[in-house]
Design a protein around this motif. Structure first.
Motif, PDB file in Angstrom:
ATOM      1  N   VAL A   1       0.840  -1.208   0.000  1.00  0.00           N
ATOM      2  CA  VAL A   1       0.000   0.000   0.000  1.00  0.00           C
ATOM      3  C   VAL A   1       0.868   1.249   0.000  1.00  0.00           C
ATOM      4  N   GLU A   2       1.898   1.266   0.820  1.00  0.00           N
ATOM      5  CA  GLU A   2       2.757   2.455   0.883  1.00  0.00           C
ATOM      6  C   GLU A   2       3.538   2.654  -0.415  1.00  0.00           C
ATOM      7  N   GLN A   3       3.990   1.571  -1.024  1.00  0.00           N
ATOM      8  CA  GLN A   3       4.683   1.689  -2.316  1.00  0.00           C
ATOM      9  C   GLN A   3       3.723   2.218  -3.375  1.00  0.00           C
ATOM     10  N   ALA A   4       2.500   1.721  -3.379  1.00  0.00           N
ATOM     11  CA  ALA A   4       1.498   2.188  -4.343  1.00  0.00           C
ATOM     12  C   ALA A   4       1.184   3.664  -4.124  1.00  0.00           C
ATOM     13  N   ALA A   5       1.138   4.101  -2.878  1.00  0.00           N
ATOM     14  CA  ALA A   5       0.868   5.511  -2.570  1.00  0.00           C
ATOM     15  C   ALA A   5       1.990   6.402  -3.102  1.00  0.00           C
ATOM     16  N   LEU A   6       3.221   5.954  -2.954  1.00  0.00           N
ATOM     17  CA  LEU A   6       4.359   6.711  -3.499  1.00  0.00           C
ATOM     18  C   LEU A   6       4.266   6.806  -5.018  1.00  0.00           C
ATOM     19  N   GLU A   7       4.011   5.676  -5.655  1.00  0.00           N
ATOM     20  CA  GLU A   7       3.937   5.644  -7.118  1.00  0.00           C
ATOM     21  C   GLU A   7       2.767   6.473  -7.647  1.00  0.00           C
ATOM     22  N   ALA A   8       1.681   6.558  -6.878  1.00  0.00           N
ATOM     23  CA  ALA A   8       0.509   7.338  -7.305  1.00  0.00           C
ATOM     24  C   ALA A   8       0.665   8.828  -7.015  1.00  0.00           C
ATOM     25  N   GLY A   9       1.733   9.218  -6.345  1.00  0.00           N
ATOM     26  CA  GLY A   9       1.966  10.628  -6.045  1.00  0.00           C
ATOM     27  C   GLY A   9       1.021  11.202  -5.007  1.00  0.00           C
ATOM     28  N   LEU A  10       0.519  10.361  -4.112  1.00  0.00           N
ATOM     29  CA  LEU A  10      -0.450  10.831  -3.123  1.00  0.00           C
ATOM     30  C   LEU A  10       0.155  11.826  -2.136  1.00  0.00           C
ATOM     31  N   HIS A  11       1.423  11.675  -1.833  1.00  0.00           N
ATOM     32  CA  HIS A  11       2.035  12.496  -0.790  1.00  0.00           C
ATOM     33  C   HIS A  11       2.014  13.992  -1.104  1.00  0.00           C
ATOM     34  N   SER A  12       1.952  14.346  -2.357  1.00  0.00           N
ATOM     35  CA  SER A  12       1.923  15.774  -2.694  1.00  0.00           C
ATOM     36  C   SER A  12       0.586  16.423  -2.342  1.00  0.00           C
ATOM     37  N   PHE A  13      -0.434  15.608  -2.058  1.00  0.00           N
ATOM     38  CA  PHE A  13      -1.751  16.127  -1.692  1.00  0.00           C
ATOM     39  C   PHE A  13      -2.064  15.933  -0.209  1.00  0.00           C
ATOM     40  N   ILE A  14      -1.123  15.377   0.533  1.00  0.00           N
ATOM     41  CA  ILE A  14      -1.345  15.053   1.939  1.00  0.00           C
ATOM     42  C   ILE A  14      -0.544  15.999   2.820  1.00  0.00           C
ATOM     43  N   ASP A  15      -1.166  16.449   3.894  1.00  0.00           N
ATOM     44  CA  ASP A  15      -0.524  17.345   4.845  1.00  0.00           C
ATOM     45  C   ASP A  15      -0.004  16.511   6.021  1.00  0.00           C
ATOM     46  N   GLY A  16       1.278  16.222   6.032  1.00  0.00           N
ATOM     47  CA  GLY A  16       1.854  15.402   7.091  1.00  0.00           C
ATOM     48  C   GLY A  16       1.992  13.954   6.658  1.00  0.00           C
ATOM     49  N   PRO A  17       2.267  13.081   7.611  1.00  0.00           N
ATOM     50  CA  PRO A  17       2.520  11.675   7.283  1.00  0.00           C
ATOM     51  C   PRO A  17       1.250  10.849   7.108  1.00  0.00           C
ATOM     52  N   ARG A  18       1.397   9.729   6.434  1.00  0.00           N
ATOM     53  CA  ARG A  18       0.379   8.680   6.399  1.00  0.00           C
ATOM     54  C   ARG A  18       0.698   7.761   7.574  1.00  0.00           C
ATOM     55  N   ARG A  19      -0.298   7.472   8.378  1.00  0.00           N
ATOM     56  CA  ARG A  19      -0.100   6.610   9.550  1.00  0.00           C
ATOM     57  C   ARG A  19      -0.896   5.322   9.362  1.00  0.00           C
ATOM     58  N   SER A  20      -0.285   4.219   9.717  1.00  0.00           N
ATOM     59  CA  SER A  20      -0.933   2.911   9.556  1.00  0.00           C
ATOM     60  C   SER A  20      -1.187   2.280  10.918  1.00  0.00           C
ATOM     61  N   GLU A  21      -2.313   1.607  11.010  1.00  0.00           N
ATOM     62  CA  GLU A  21      -2.671   0.821  12.192  1.00  0.00           C
ATOM     63  C   GLU A  21      -3.114  -0.552  11.704  1.00  0.00           C
ATOM     64  N   VAL A  22      -2.745  -1.577  12.446  1.00  0.00           N
ATOM     65  CA  VAL A  22      -3.102  -2.944  12.111  1.00  0.00           C
ATOM     66  C   VAL A  22      -3.950  -3.512  13.239  1.00  0.00           C
ATOM     67  N   PHE A  23      -5.039  -4.172  12.872  1.00  0.00           N
ATOM     68  CA  PHE A  23      -5.905  -4.844  13.835  1.00  0.00           C
ATOM     69  C   PHE A  23      -6.094  -6.292  13.401  1.00  0.00           C
ATOM     70  N   THR A  24      -6.278  -7.161  14.362  1.00  0.00           N
ATOM     71  CA  THR A  24      -6.561  -8.562  14.101  1.00  0.00           C
ATOM     72  C   THR A  24      -7.857  -8.936  14.820  1.00  0.00           C
ATOM     73  N   ASP A  25      -8.439 -10.036  14.406  1.00  0.00           N
ATOM     74  CA  ASP A  25      -9.653 -10.513  15.066  1.00  0.00           C
ATOM     75  C   ASP A  25      -9.340 -10.955  16.484  1.00  0.00           C
ATOM     76  N   LEU A  26     -10.267 -10.704  17.356  1.00  0.00           N
ATOM     77  CA  LEU A  26     -10.147 -11.154  18.728  1.00  0.00           C
ATOM     78  C   LEU A  26     -10.522 -12.626  18.793  1.00  0.00           C
ATOM     79  N   PRO A  27      -9.709 -13.473  19.423  1.00  0.00           N
ATOM     80  CA  PRO A  27     -10.051 -14.892  19.504  1.00  0.00           C
ATOM     81  C   PRO A  27     -11.405 -15.091  20.195  1.00  0.00           C
ATOM     82  N   SER A  28     -12.155 -16.046  19.749  1.00  0.00           N
ATOM     83  CA  SER A  28     -13.489 -16.295  20.324  1.00  0.00           C
ATOM     84  C   SER A  28     -13.404 -16.814  21.750  1.00  0.00           C
ATOM     85  N   SER A  29     -12.232 -17.274  22.183  1.00  0.00           N
ATOM     86  CA  SER A  29     -12.075 -17.802  23.538  1.00  0.00           C
ATOM     87  C   SER A  29     -11.992 -16.695  24.592  1.00  0.00           C
ATOM     88  N   LEU A  30     -11.931 -15.429  24.176  1.00  0.00           N
ATOM     89  CA  LEU A  30     -11.871 -14.332  25.158  1.00  0.00           C
ATOM     90  C   LEU A  30     -13.230 -13.800  25.476  1.00  0.00           C
TER      91      LEU A  30
END
Length: 92
Positions: A63-92
């Motif tokens: 995704v970040e490589q594609a964003a660079l190639e698409a030139g998105l950063h020239s339209f963005i004010d500041g950094p792109r921040r990523s967050e990753v989430f996973t499913d919560l196990p059903s045992s909790l």
């Protein structure tokens, strides 16, 4: 598999130019994706979020490589921040 969330600030004046670029980039990545924004702008800035559900962990780098190639950063004010989430196990 992970759910990847990428968020960033966009100047109001750049929103109309950036949206088609992000959507085109998402289409090229070939994975279901969403593009969202907060309903309000603050100080002329909108907060946007790209959502990529159920993708491999390595997808974040693609995704970040594609964003660079698409030139998105020239339209963005500041950094792109990523967050990753996973499913919560059903045992909790």
């Amino acid at each position: 598999m992970i759910d990847l969330y990428v968020y960033y600030k966009v100047r109001d004046a750049d929103a109309a130019h950036l949206a088609p670029r992000v959507r085109a980039m998402q289409a090229q990545l070939g994975s279901p994706a969403q593009l969202k924004r907060r309903p309000e702008a603050r100080a002329g800035l909108q907060t946007w979020m790209e959502v990529y559900p159920s993708v491999p962990a390595a997808f974040a780098g693609a995704v970040e490589q594609a964003a660079l190639e698409a030139g998105l950063h020239s339209f963005i004010d500041g950094p792109r921040r990523s967050e990753v989430f996973t499913d919560l196990p059903s045992s909790l």
